[in-house]
Motif scaffolding. Structure first.
Motif, PDB file in Angstrom:
ATOM      1  N   LEU A  21      14.545  12.988 -20.283  1.00  0.00           N
ATOM      2  CA  LEU A  21      13.605  12.095 -20.956  1.00  0.00           C
ATOM      3  C   LEU A  21      13.926  10.616 -20.791  1.00  0.00           C
ATOM      4  CD1 LEU A  21      13.326  14.273 -24.156  1.00  0.00           C
ATOM      5  CD2 LEU A  21      11.433  13.752 -22.616  1.00  0.00           C
ATOM      6  N   LEU A  22      15.136  10.313 -20.384  1.00  0.00           N
ATOM      7  CA  LEU A  22      15.558   8.915 -20.269  1.00  0.00           C
ATOM      8  C   LEU A  22      14.639   8.085 -19.372  1.00  0.00           C
ATOM      9  CD1 LEU A  22      17.809   6.936 -21.170  1.00  0.00           C
ATOM     10  CD2 LEU A  22      19.047   7.563 -19.081  1.00  0.00           C
ATOM     11  N   PRO A  23      14.141   8.614 -18.239  1.00  0.00           N
ATOM     12  CA  PRO A  23      13.278   7.783 -17.386  1.00  0.00           C
ATOM     13  C   PRO A  23      11.986   7.338 -18.064  1.00  0.00           C
ATOM     14  CG  PRO A  23      14.074   9.705 -16.174  1.00  0.00           C
ATOM     15  CD  PRO A  23      14.428   9.923 -17.612  1.00  0.00           C
ATOM     16  N   LEU A  24      11.552   8.032 -19.098  1.00  0.00           N
ATOM     17  CA  LEU A  24      10.286   7.689 -19.749  1.00  0.00           C
ATOM     18  C   LEU A  24      10.428   6.571 -20.771  1.00  0.00           C
ATOM     19  CD1 LEU A  24       8.761  11.243 -20.368  1.00  0.00           C
ATOM     20  CD2 LEU A  24       8.340   9.689 -18.459  1.00  0.00           C
ATOM     21  N   THR A  25      11.633   6.387 -21.307  1.00  0.00           N
ATOM     22  CA  THR A  25      11.778   5.459 -22.424  1.00  0.00           C
ATOM     23  C   THR A  25      12.898   4.448 -22.260  1.00  0.00           C
ATOM     24  OG1 THR A  25      13.310   6.921 -23.591  1.00  0.00           O
ATOM     25  CG2 THR A  25      10.960   7.241 -24.010  1.00  0.00           C
ATOM     26  N   GLY A  26      13.938   4.805 -21.551  1.00  0.00           N
ATOM     27  CA  GLY A  26      15.149   4.002 -21.595  1.00  0.00           C
ATOM     28  C   GLY A  26      15.909   4.309 -22.877  1.00  0.00           C
ATOM     29  N   ALA A  27      17.162   3.911 -22.941  1.00  0.00           N
ATOM     30  CA  ALA A  27      18.006   4.251 -24.086  1.00  0.00           C
ATOM     31  C   ALA A  27      17.538   3.598 -25.379  1.00  0.00           C
ATOM     32  CB  ALA A  27      19.452   3.853 -23.798  1.00  0.00           C
ATOM     33  N   ASP A  28      16.831   2.471 -25.290  1.00  0.00           N
ATOM     34  CA  ASP A  28      16.471   1.758 -26.514  1.00  0.00           C
ATOM     35  C   ASP A  28      15.369   2.453 -27.299  1.00  0.00           C
ATOM     36  OD1 ASP A  28      14.752   1.159 -24.396  1.00  0.00           O
ATOM     37  OD2 ASP A  28      14.099  -0.723 -25.318  1.00  0.00           O
ATOM     38  N   ARG A  29      14.623   3.376 -26.670  1.00  0.00           N
ATOM     39  CA  ARG A  29      13.556   4.088 -27.378  1.00  0.00           C
ATOM     40  C   ARG A  29      13.774   5.602 -27.364  1.00  0.00           C
ATOM     41  NH1 ARG A  29       9.283   3.395 -24.424  1.00  0.00           N
ATOM     42  NH2 ARG A  29      10.033   1.827 -22.959  1.00  0.00           N
ATOM     43  N   LEU A  30      15.010   6.012 -27.243  1.00  0.00           N
ATOM     44  CA  LEU A  30      15.344   7.429 -27.278  1.00  0.00           C
ATOM     45  C   LEU A  30      16.171   7.694 -28.538  1.00  0.00           C
ATOM     46  CD1 LEU A  30      16.302   9.439 -24.119  1.00  0.00           C
ATOM     47  CD2 LEU A  30      16.950  10.168 -26.399  1.00  0.00           C
ATOM     48  N   THR A  31      15.648   8.535 -29.441  1.00  0.00           N
ATOM     49  CA  THR A  31      16.274   8.746 -30.741  1.00  0.00           C
ATOM     50  C   THR A  31      16.630  10.218 -30.936  1.00  0.00           C
ATOM     51  OG1 THR A  31      14.208   9.191 -31.944  1.00  0.00           O
ATOM     52  CG2 THR A  31      14.848   6.884 -31.672  1.00  0.00           C
ATOM     53  N   VAL A  32      17.598  10.444 -31.816  1.00  0.00           N
ATOM     54  CA  VAL A  32      18.056  11.799 -32.137  1.00  0.00           C
ATOM     55  C   VAL A  32      18.106  11.952 -33.651  1.00  0.00           C
ATOM     56  CG1 VAL A  32      19.949  13.468 -31.940  1.00  0.00           C
ATOM     57  CG2 VAL A  32      19.420  11.963 -30.004  1.00  0.00           C
ATOM     58  N   VAL A  33      17.648  13.097 -34.153  1.00  0.00           N
ATOM     59  CA  VAL A  33      17.769  13.424 -35.576  1.00  0.00           C
ATOM     60  C   VAL A  33      18.742  14.580 -35.701  1.00  0.00           C
ATOM     61  CG1 VAL A  33      16.561  14.045 -37.696  1.00  0.00           C
ATOM     62  CG2 VAL A  33      15.356  12.763 -35.913  1.00  0.00           C
ATOM     63  N   ALA A  34      19.812  14.400 -36.475  1.00  0.00           N
ATOM     64  CA  ALA A  34      20.852  15.422 -36.564  1.00  0.00           C
ATOM     65  C   ALA A  34      21.508  15.413 -37.933  1.00  0.00           C
ATOM     66  CB  ALA A  34      21.906  15.208 -35.482  1.00  0.00           C
ATOM     67  N   GLY A  35      22.256  16.473 -38.220  1.00  0.00           N
ATOM     68  CA  GLY A  35      23.002  16.572 -39.461  1.00  0.00           C
ATOM     69  C   GLY A  35      24.348  15.886 -39.362  1.00  0.00           C
ATOM     70  N   PRO A  36      24.973  15.605 -40.495  1.00  0.00           N
ATOM     71  CA  PRO A  36      26.254  14.874 -40.493  1.00  0.00           C
ATOM     72  C   PRO A  36      27.365  15.583 -39.736  1.00  0.00           C
ATOM     73  CG  PRO A  36      25.740  15.752 -42.691  1.00  0.00           C
ATOM     74  CD  PRO A  36      24.519  15.910 -41.863  1.00  0.00           C
ATOM     75  N   ALA A  37      27.341  16.906 -39.681  1.00  0.00           N
ATOM     76  CA  ALA A  37      28.406  17.651 -39.012  1.00  0.00           C
ATOM     77  C   ALA A  37      28.397  17.457 -37.504  1.00  0.00           C
ATOM     78  CB  ALA A  37      28.288  19.137 -39.354  1.00  0.00           C
ATOM     79  N   HIS A  38      27.269  16.979 -36.957  1.00  0.00           N
ATOM     80  CA  HIS A  38      27.134  16.904 -35.504  1.00  0.00           C
ATOM     81  C   HIS A  38      27.080  15.478 -34.978  1.00  0.00           C
ATOM     82  CE1 HIS A  38      24.851  20.844 -36.476  1.00  0.00           C
ATOM     83  NE2 HIS A  38      26.131  21.093 -36.304  1.00  0.00           N
ATOM     84  N   VAL A  39      27.112  14.499 -35.865  1.00  0.00           N
ATOM     85  CA  VAL A  39      26.961  13.101 -35.448  1.00  0.00           C
ATOM     86  C   VAL A  39      28.053  12.696 -34.461  1.00  0.00           C
ATOM     87  CG1 VAL A  39      27.142  10.713 -36.248  1.00  0.00           C
ATOM     88  CG2 VAL A  39      25.697  12.344 -37.478  1.00  0.00           C
TER      89      VAL A  39
END
Length: 504
Positions: A184-202
């Motif tokens: 997915l990186l080619p579509l957005t670049g790192a500045d618009r790529l987000t992740v939602v995760a739990g505290p155990a996996h951060v």
């Protein structure tokens, strides 16, 4: 006694005994003919077996030649490393996933075959590629990667503190979440790529994705299913950019065919700009009972998205007969849980169908950039949020109102939901078990099919067993069959009830 000896007459033809002798002769002649047919059939079967053996050997030789040819081609042209799309290498270092079984330098790298774009039977526009040109980035498009779940069907390989999206289950040297990032990186670049995760996996996510910007990792206090995770990201991104179009893609899915994937996502973004919640429908390869389905509706007249259609309805996981009936119609696609829409439109739908959930997420997003206030609001609001999937919360009711669209796609997709799925992704000789890890730790004799995970470092020896799943970890051994690999989560529940929480 030969059959010919029965041809001599035993009595005079004029006597009654001669009639009996003639009958005997006729029966024995028929028996002789039957035996000749049987012997001939045996000979033909033996020839067929020999031909099958030769064909299998030829196929194995061809597969080796193809793999060697691909590797040689990649060595000659390193820039062609990504199939289907000349995507530049991502800036994240090519680190191996920190998984329990990836501790041996002898694990082979699996050559990636070139993707073949097969047009789906949807009309003349089905093979249309989005005109990316040299630039593939989509302005105003934000990627959301929900990274949750424990992958209980892959226990004991996948654990709560180290779930399947952190594992390299295909021996490519990249975990599932790293592969998702790369894709997915080619579509957005790192500045618009987000992740939602739990505290155990951060911490693990930051280790595997060092280019992920800290403000783009949204930590949810506890699992609340996909609607809360995606809704949280939508609410935060809407605060940052009121025109943001978001695309949600699971962290633990396998996709092959970059060209078809990026084309489908780009079409979905165009449809989202028209005011739709858009899902991507996968062309089913078989009548699966493990996936939900999307029924295709009328074609949308959107020039930038020629394949887009309305969603007629969503269907829950069907039984085998119903799944086969779905595929026979040609009007159904797998629901892969990929959604693209304007962030503000998703919140509007949520306000309409789940107002309490939408109100809570907006409260959290309003203070997200203030860490001290954020933690306080999270403690107050998050526990009371409804736990529900995005399909049930907004997609299904919105589809009834004609506000959900689907882009039918032709790329390969697998949710890697159990060990049987993983087995299909791994290389192996004909009729041999797949091995996830160091093949030197597995000895087999007269074993067909199945998958072995030698994660403990000790030798695993198998004799005369077919289609088994053997997962040998340092603290746990799992043995089941491929046919029942979907039921592993039942063992996880029993282990929890029996007090083995530390192994989960």
């Amino acid at each position: 006694m030969s059959f010919s000896s029965f041809s001599r007459p035993l009595v005079s033809p004029t006597t009654p005994q001669s009639v009996s002798g003639a009958n005997t002769l006729s029966i024995e002649s028929m028996f002789g003919q039957i035996m000749e047919v049987v012997l001939k059939s045996r000979s033909e079967i033996a020839e067929l077996r020999q031909e099958c053996t030769e064909l299998r050997q030829a196929n194995l030789s061809l597969e080796r030649q193809v793999r060697e040819g691909i590797v040689a081609a990649q060595l000659r042209s390193p820039h062609l490393g990504t199939p289907g799309f000349n995507t530049p290498a991502p800036s994240s270092p090519q680190l191996r996933a920190k998984s329990p079984f990836l501790n041996s330098s002898s694990i082979p790298s699996l050559a990636v075959p070139p993707s073949i774009h097969i047009a789906s039977p949807l009309g003349i526009n089905s093979a249309t590629s989005y005109p990316f040109g040299p630039i593939r980035e989509i302005p105003g498009f934000y990627v959301v990667i929900p990274a949750g779940g424990a992958g209980t069907r892959l226990w004991p390989l996948s654990r709560e503190n180290h779930p399947k999206f952190l594992l390299d289950v295909t021996l490519q040297g990249r975990s599932l979440i790293q592969a998702t990032w790369d894709r997915l990186l080619p579509l957005t670049g790192a500045d618009r790529l987000t992740v939602v995760a739990g505290p155990a996996h951060v911490r693990s996510i930051h280790e595997q994705l060092p280019d992920l910007l800290p403000p783009n990792l949204f930590c949810e206090p506890g699992p609340k299913d996909s609607m809360a995770a995606i809704g949280l990201a939508a609410a935060i991104l809407a605060q940052r950019d009121s025109d943001a179009v978001i695309g949600s893609f699971a962290a633990d899915h396998m996709i092959s065919g970059d060209d078809a994937f990026l084309t489908a996502v780009s079409e979905a973004v165009q449809v989202a700009h028209k005011g739709y919640l858009v899902t991507i429908g996968i062309a089913p390869s078989h009548p699966s009972t493990g996936f939900g389905y999307v029924r295709l509706g009328e074609r949308l007249d959107i020039s930038e998205a020629p394949n887009a259609r309305l969603v007629s309805s969503f269907k829950e996981k069907p039984d085998a007969r119903t799944a086969a009936a779905y595929i026979a119609t040609g009007s159904y696609r797998w629901n892969a849980g990929m959604f693209v829409t304007k962030a503000t439109f998703l919140l509007e739908l949520l306000r309409e169908y789940k107002p309490e959930l939408e109100e809570g997420l907006r409260k959290i997003a309003a203070v997200w950039d203030d860490e001290s206030r954020r933690n306080k609001v999270l403690e107050e609001v998050w526990p009371g949020l409804e736990k529900i999937a995005i399909d049930h919360a907004v997609a299904e009711p919105a589809a009834l109102g004609g506000r959900v669209a689907v882009v039918p796609a032709t790329f390969g997709w697998d949710d890697v939901g159990d060990f049987s799925s993983i087995a299909e992704l791994l290389p192996a000789e004909a009729n041999q078990p797949r091995i996830l890890g160091d093949s030197g730790l597995v000895l087999t004799e007269q074993v067909a099919g199945g998958i072995v995970v030698p994660g403990s470092g000790r030798l695993v020896a198998c004799l005369g067993v077919d289609d088994l799943v053997i997962v040998d970890m340092p603290d746990t051994l799992l043995v089941t069959t491929r046919a029942r690999s979907q039921e592993v989560k039942r063992l996880v529940k029993k282990a929890k009830d029996a007090g083995w929480r530390a192994l989960l």
